[in-house]
Write a protein that holds these residues in place. Structure first.
Motif, PDB file in Angstrom:
ATOM      1  N   ALA A 159       0.552  -3.373  -2.344  1.00 52.08           N
ATOM      2  CA  ALA A 159       0.391  -1.931  -2.130  1.00 52.08           C
ATOM      3  C   ALA A 159      -0.653  -1.349  -3.077  1.00 52.08           C
ATOM      4  O   ALA A 159      -1.498  -0.529  -2.671  1.00 52.08           O
ATOM      5  CB  ALA A 159       1.727  -1.225  -2.306  1.00 52.08           C
ATOM      6  N   LYS A 160      -0.621  -1.743  -4.342  1.00 56.48           N
ATOM      7  CA  LYS A 160      -1.552  -1.215  -5.338  1.00 56.48           C
ATOM      8  C   LYS A 160      -2.995  -1.603  -5.042  1.00 56.48           C
ATOM      9  O   LYS A 160      -3.928  -0.833  -5.299  1.00 56.48           O
ATOM     10  CB  LYS A 160      -1.165  -1.726  -6.731  1.00 56.48           C
ATOM     11  CG  LYS A 160      -0.012  -0.993  -7.397  1.00 56.48           C
ATOM     12  CD  LYS A 160       0.293  -1.613  -8.751  1.00 56.48           C
ATOM     13  CE  LYS A 160       1.370  -0.818  -9.492  1.00 56.48           C
ATOM     14  NZ  LYS A 160       0.888   0.481  -9.978  1.00 56.48           N
ATOM     15  N   LEU A 161      -3.190  -2.799  -4.502  1.00 55.39           N
ATOM     16  CA  LEU A 161      -4.533  -3.334  -4.314  1.00 55.39           C
ATOM     17  C   LEU A 161      -5.028  -3.267  -2.870  1.00 55.39           C
ATOM     18  O   LEU A 161      -6.111  -3.755  -2.559  1.00 55.39           O
ATOM     19  CB  LEU A 161      -4.582  -4.780  -4.815  1.00 55.39           C
ATOM     20  CG  LEU A 161      -4.278  -4.957  -6.309  1.00 55.39           C
ATOM     21  CD1 LEU A 161      -4.299  -6.432  -6.685  1.00 55.39           C
ATOM     22  CD2 LEU A 161      -5.276  -4.175  -7.154  1.00 55.39           C
ATOM     23  N   ASP A 187       7.908  -3.718 -13.868  1.00 58.30           N
ATOM     24  CA  ASP A 187       6.596  -3.086 -14.033  1.00 58.30           C
ATOM     25  C   ASP A 187       5.644  -3.973 -14.825  1.00 58.30           C
ATOM     26  O   ASP A 187       4.441  -4.030 -14.533  1.00 58.30           O
ATOM     27  CB  ASP A 187       6.737  -1.731 -14.735  1.00 58.30           C
ATOM     28  CG  ASP A 187       7.304  -0.657 -13.820  1.00 58.30           C
ATOM     29  OD1 ASP A 187       7.269  -0.856 -12.585  1.00 58.30           O
ATOM     30  OD2 ASP A 187       7.773   0.381 -14.332  1.00 58.30           O
ATOM     31  N   ILE A 219       4.463  -6.789 -12.519  1.00 59.71           N
ATOM     32  CA  ILE A 219       3.486  -6.255 -11.563  1.00 59.71           C
ATOM     33  C   ILE A 219       2.128  -6.070 -12.232  1.00 59.71           C
ATOM     34  O   ILE A 219       1.093  -6.468 -11.686  1.00 59.71           O
ATOM     35  CB  ILE A 219       3.984  -4.916 -10.975  1.00 59.71           C
ATOM     36  CG1 ILE A 219       5.220  -5.155 -10.106  1.00 59.71           C
ATOM     37  CG2 ILE A 219       2.883  -4.233 -10.163  1.00 59.71           C
ATOM     38  CD1 ILE A 219       5.959  -3.885  -9.726  1.00 59.71           C
ATOM     39  N   GLU A 220       2.142  -5.479 -13.427  1.00 56.64           N
ATOM     40  CA  GLU A 220       0.893  -5.252 -14.160  1.00 56.64           C
ATOM     41  C   GLU A 220       0.180  -6.566 -14.441  1.00 56.64           C
ATOM     42  O   GLU A 220      -1.040  -6.679 -14.307  1.00 56.64           O
ATOM     43  CB  GLU A 220       1.189  -4.525 -15.466  1.00 56.64           C
ATOM     44  CG  GLU A 220      -0.049  -4.210 -16.294  1.00 56.64           C
ATOM     45  CD  GLU A 220       0.266  -3.490 -17.596  1.00 56.64           C
ATOM     46  OE1 GLU A 220      -0.683  -3.229 -18.367  1.00 56.64           O
ATOM     47  OE2 GLU A 220       1.453  -3.208 -17.845  1.00 56.64           O
ATOM     48  N   GLU A 240      -7.145  -8.862  -9.990  1.00 59.47           N
ATOM     49  CA  GLU A 240      -8.402  -8.148 -10.237  1.00 59.47           C
ATOM     50  C   GLU A 240      -9.424  -9.046 -10.927  1.00 59.47           C
ATOM     51  O   GLU A 240     -10.618  -8.988 -10.625  1.00 59.47           O
ATOM     52  CB  GLU A 240      -8.134  -6.888 -11.066  1.00 59.47           C
ATOM     53  CG  GLU A 240      -7.398  -5.806 -10.280  1.00 59.47           C
ATOM     54  CD  GLU A 240      -7.113  -4.577 -11.118  1.00 59.47           C
ATOM     55  OE1 GLU A 240      -6.944  -4.713 -12.344  1.00 59.47           O
ATOM     56  OE2 GLU A 240      -7.060  -3.471 -10.531  1.00 59.47           O
ATOM     57  N   VAL A 277      -1.269  -7.907 -11.088  1.00 62.03           N
ATOM     58  CA  VAL A 277      -2.408  -7.079 -10.674  1.00 62.03           C
ATOM     59  C   VAL A 277      -3.647  -7.458 -11.490  1.00 62.03           C
ATOM     60  O   VAL A 277      -4.748  -7.603 -10.944  1.00 62.03           O
ATOM     61  CB  VAL A 277      -2.091  -5.575 -10.841  1.00 62.03           C
ATOM     62  CG1 VAL A 277      -3.373  -4.747 -10.775  1.00 62.03           C
ATOM     63  CG2 VAL A 277      -1.124  -5.117  -9.769  1.00 62.03           C
ATOM     64  N   ALA A 304       4.646  -4.745  -4.394  1.00 64.62           N
ATOM     65  CA  ALA A 304       4.019  -3.735  -5.242  1.00 64.62           C
ATOM     66  C   ALA A 304       2.549  -4.055  -5.503  1.00 64.62           C
ATOM     67  O   ALA A 304       1.681  -3.171  -5.452  1.00 64.62           O
ATOM     68  CB  ALA A 304       4.770  -3.622  -6.562  1.00 64.62           C
ATOM     69  N   VAL A 305       2.251  -5.312  -5.759  1.00 63.06           N
ATOM     70  CA  VAL A 305       0.866  -5.725  -6.010  1.00 63.06           C
ATOM     71  C   VAL A 305       0.016  -5.494  -4.758  1.00 63.06           C
ATOM     72  O   VAL A 305      -1.102  -4.969  -4.835  1.00 63.06           O
ATOM     73  CB  VAL A 305       0.809  -7.202  -6.446  1.00 63.06           C
ATOM     74  CG1 VAL A 305      -0.632  -7.711  -6.448  1.00 63.06           C
ATOM     75  CG2 VAL A 305       1.439  -7.372  -7.827  1.00 63.06           C
TER      76      VAL A 305
END
Length: 233
Positions: free
Chosen positions: A30-32, A217, A220-221, A228, A224, A27-28
């Motif tokens: 994919a998001k980034l 979730d 993941i947050e 970042e 992420v 998930a990380v």
């Protein structure tokens, strides 16, 4: 490993089974916009090859002799990660209970770890050159495979929470009761942490994230945000 491009970030996520490593890492990534590598799938794949080719997985010497024979290819798209062995899709077969019960013994053989580690480093180096970077998840990524990773994260959780999650992943004939799953996880932890070559361990500079009380979730947050922050430095 070759130097990454300025915009690339190499993220190492380690931890025992059931902490949410795979779901979080995919998930990380994919998001980034990062690539993704499940190193555990590689060890499962070579274990599956050993089983299907009649190699005695209780014989370290036999495993060592056969280690270089299978050709493993890992796809690093987080939306659809793949693993093939000698050109065959192994994504399903490597998740059986038989493979799970034997993968620690196979992955503890130094010759196997050397070969797989070299493969993992080459994949990470390619992602650093040609993409924004990569999230690599496993058990010895921050300590052995990619000790110079830009960010190292170690996921943990109680044995009870991990067993509940893992039991929820099993279906049909592979399903088992919670107590048996917990026992299997603890046994796997002991094998992975106690092996002489590249044991499961938290890197000294890794950020530890306890996922016991967190939803997926939330984990993941958290990760992420860590990535970042590292990118912004």
């Amino acid at each position: 490993m070759e130097t990454a491009a300025p915009s690339a970030v190499i993220v190492a996520i380690d931890g025992p089974s059931g902490t949410g490593k795979s779901s979080t890492s995919k998930a990380v990534a994919a998001k980034l916009g990062l690539r993704y590598l499940d190193t555990g799938a590689q060890y499962r794949a070579i274990t599956w090859w050993m089983i299907t080719n009649g190699v005695d997985t209780d014989d370290p010497q036999a495993i060592a002799v056969a280690a270089g024979k299978p050709a493993l290819v890992s796809g690093t798209d987080p939306a659809a990660p793949t693993i093939t062995v000698d050109g065959l899709d192994a994504s399903g077969p490597i998740r059986t209970q038989e493979v799970t019960s034997k993968v620690s013994a196979v992955s503890a053989v130094p010759e196997v770890r050397t070969l797989i580690t070299e493969l993992q480093r080459s994949i990470a180096a390619e992602a650093a050159r040609e993409a924004e970077g990569i999230v690599v998840e496993g058990r010895d990524i921050g300590t052995t495979v990619l000790p110079d990773a830009d960010l190292k994260i170690f996921l943990t959780a109680s044995a009870e929470a991990r067993a509940a999650r893992r039991s929820g992943e099993l279906r049909g004939k592979e399903a088992t009761d919670l107590a048996a799953t917990k026992e299997a996880l603890i046994k796997r932890d002991a094998a992975d942490s106690g092996r002489k070559t590249s044991p499961l361990a938290k890197a000294g500079d890794a950020v530890e994230v306890d996922t016991t009380e967190l939803t997926l979730d939330q984990v993941i947050e958290c990760v992420v945000t860590l990535v970042e922050e590292r990118r912004a430095r």
